[in-house]
Design a protein around this motif. Structure first.
Motif, PDB file in Angstrom:
ATOM      1  N   ASP A   1       0.849  -1.183   0.000  1.00  0.00           N
ATOM      2  CA  ASP A   1       0.000   0.000   0.000  1.00  0.00           C
ATOM      3  C   ASP A   1       0.888   1.237   0.000  1.00  0.00           C
ATOM      4  OD1 ASP A   1      -2.278   1.475  -0.017  1.00  0.00           O
ATOM      5  OD2 ASP A   1      -2.768   1.224   2.095  1.00  0.00           O
ATOM      6  N   GLY A   2       0.299   2.360  -0.326  1.00  0.00           N
ATOM      7  CA  GLY A   2       1.007   3.617  -0.238  1.00  0.00           C
ATOM      8  C   GLY A   2       1.762   3.986  -1.502  1.00  0.00           C
ATOM      9  N   ASN A   3       2.448   5.114  -1.414  1.00  0.00           N
ATOM     10  CA  ASN A   3       3.122   5.709  -2.560  1.00  0.00           C
ATOM     11  C   ASN A   3       4.338   4.915  -3.029  1.00  0.00           C
ATOM     12  OD1 ASN A   3       2.644   7.816  -4.291  1.00  0.00           O
ATOM     13  ND2 ASN A   3       3.914   9.287  -3.192  1.00  0.00           N
TER      14      ASN A   3
ATOM     15  N   VAL B   1      11.822   0.980   2.682  1.00  0.00           N
ATOM     16  CA  VAL B   1      10.659   1.572   3.346  1.00  0.00           C
ATOM     17  C   VAL B   1      10.516   1.029   4.766  1.00  0.00           C
ATOM     18  CG1 VAL B   1       8.138   1.760   3.307  1.00  0.00           C
ATOM     19  CG2 VAL B   1       9.436   2.029   1.191  1.00  0.00           C
ATOM     20  N   SER B   2      10.683  -0.303   4.933  1.00  0.00           N
ATOM     21  CA  SER B   2      10.580  -0.899   6.270  1.00  0.00           C
ATOM     22  C   SER B   2      11.691  -0.405   7.177  1.00  0.00           C
ATOM     23  CB  SER B   2      10.619  -2.431   6.172  1.00  0.00           C
ATOM     24  OG  SER B   2       9.508  -2.914   5.449  1.00  0.00           O
TER      25      SER B   2
ATOM     26  N   TYR C   1       5.534  -4.772  -3.997  1.00  0.00           N
ATOM     27  CA  TYR C   1       4.897  -5.582  -5.038  1.00  0.00           C
ATOM     28  C   TYR C   1       5.917  -6.440  -5.773  1.00  0.00           C
ATOM     29  CZ  TYR C   1       0.002  -4.151  -5.153  1.00  0.00           C
ATOM     30  OH  TYR C   1      -1.328  -3.985  -4.865  1.00  0.00           O
ATOM     31  N   PHE C   2       7.087  -5.870  -6.044  1.00  0.00           N
ATOM     32  CA  PHE C   2       8.113  -6.658  -6.721  1.00  0.00           C
ATOM     33  C   PHE C   2       8.502  -7.868  -5.892  1.00  0.00           C
ATOM     34  CE2 PHE C   2      12.487  -7.936  -7.293  1.00  0.00           C
ATOM     35  CZ  PHE C   2      12.523  -8.209  -8.646  1.00  0.00           C
ATOM     36  N   LYS C   3       8.706  -7.640  -4.614  1.00  0.00           N
ATOM     37  CA  LYS C   3       9.137  -8.715  -3.723  1.00  0.00           C
ATOM     38  C   LYS C   3       8.082  -9.833  -3.675  1.00  0.00           C
ATOM     39  CE  LYS C   3      11.421  -7.310  -0.203  1.00  0.00           C
ATOM     40  NZ  LYS C   3      11.843  -6.775   1.112  1.00  0.00           N
TER      41      LYS C   3
END
Length: 325
Positions: free
Chosen positions: A26-28, A62-63, A34-36
């Motif tokens: 989700d998010g920007n 991001v994480s 999604y690739f992962k």
């Protein structure tokens, strides 16, 4: 093509920044997640490193950014420690200096995350949304530009050119000279609709009613507006000098978008009007519809979608370094 992903212990204190992913992206910056997820469910992943063409560094920028133990300030140290760890534990990195390794990051801090890992920065393939080649960290042709795409599960709406009344549309905060120049030039125009702030109404209403949608560089070049424009069938007008467009090695961007230099902003309306008058706009719009599937992610990979486009970019960059057995 086969890809080996470095494994990790489920009890690793930083397992949260490594696979698997339990939640829906989700998010920007969802492209990274999604690739992962798609790689996990694809036939490209192998458990046998001897047959791998490329090696995937699966940490999530991001994480890491949102982990209180790391944050933006310590991402560089984490990445450096991670690379040192795999280079001690496995033989693959040291065979090539990392040239057959890659990572994926969509947040702009991903570019700076490699400052303490110079071999990643100079040798490994950086698959990133932030692809300005006048800023440090991105190496054009070695690295790959991918689109920043907001997650959408519905099919793109159908709005024919005849129902698109606005010539061009832009809205966004004033956080760059390019945006300020764009708004100053066209703020009072009736055909090029520019808004010097975020809209109070849904962006989709303006995107679907416009022939051309303007992507103007902000703090970074990586914003989701190109993906938004394509999803709503609006021809992208791109104002971002020195920028590697996503999938630039695969797609002919001139066939479905218009790329302007910032210095061309004053002549923008004349050019766009001529595109409509000559019928060129109809060709561009038709090609926008043709490429929409390349800018969509799916939980399960679908032929020619964003996942397969990224995989083809990686295939073009697979290492040609001779490895001694």
């Amino acid at each position: 093509m086969k890809i080996y992903m470095y494994p990790h212990n489920k009890n690793d204190p930083f397992a949260n920044v490594l696979p698997p992913l339990d939640s829906e992206p989700d998010g920007n910056y969802a492209s990274e997640a999604y690739f992962k997820r798609a790689l996990f469910k694809s036939h490209f992943l192998t458990n046998d490193p001897s047959e791998a063409h490329l090696f995937y560094l699966p940490f999530s920028i991001v994480s890491l950014r949102h982990d209180e133990r790391v944050g933006v300030g310590e991402i560089q140290a984490y990445v450096n420690n991670y690379v040192q760890d795999i280079s001690r534990s496995y033989p693959f990195w040291n065979r090539t200096g990392g040239t057959d390794h890659f990572y994926v990051a969509c947040h702009s801090v991903g570019r700076n995350a490699m400052e303490k890992s110079i071999q990643v920065k100079l040798n490994a393939i950086q698959v990133v949304c932030s692809s300005s080649y006048i800023l440090p960290g991105y190496v054009s042709h070695k690295d790959a530009s991918i689109p920043q795409i907001w997650p959408r599960r519905d099919r793109p709406p159908i709005q024919p050119p005849s129902n698109r009344d606005n010539l061009a549309f832009y809205a966004g905060t004033m956080n760059s000279r390019v945006r300020e120049y764009l708004v100053k030039t066209w703020v009072n125009d009736s055909e090029i609709l520019v808004h010097p702030d975020r809209l109070k109404t849904p962006y989709s209403e303006s995107l679907v009613r416009s022939k051309f949608c303007i992507h103007a560089k902000g703090y970074e070049v990586n914003i989701a507006r190109i993906g938004d424009a394509l999803y709503y069938g609006c021809v992208p007008v791109i104002l971002a000098d020195h920028y590697d467009l996503p999938y630039a090695d695969i797609l002919n961007w001139e066939s479905f978008s218009i790329v302007f230099s910032a210095s061309d902003i004053p002549i923008m309306k004349d050019v766009l009007r001529e595109k409509v008058k000559s019928g060129e706009y109809l060709r561009l719009h038709g090609n926008v519809i043709r490429v929409q599937n390349h800018f969509q992610w799916h939980s399960l990979p679908v032929d020619y979608d964003a996942f397969y486009m990224v995989m083809y970019e990686l295939w073009l960059r697979r290492s040609h370094v001779k490895i001694n057995s």
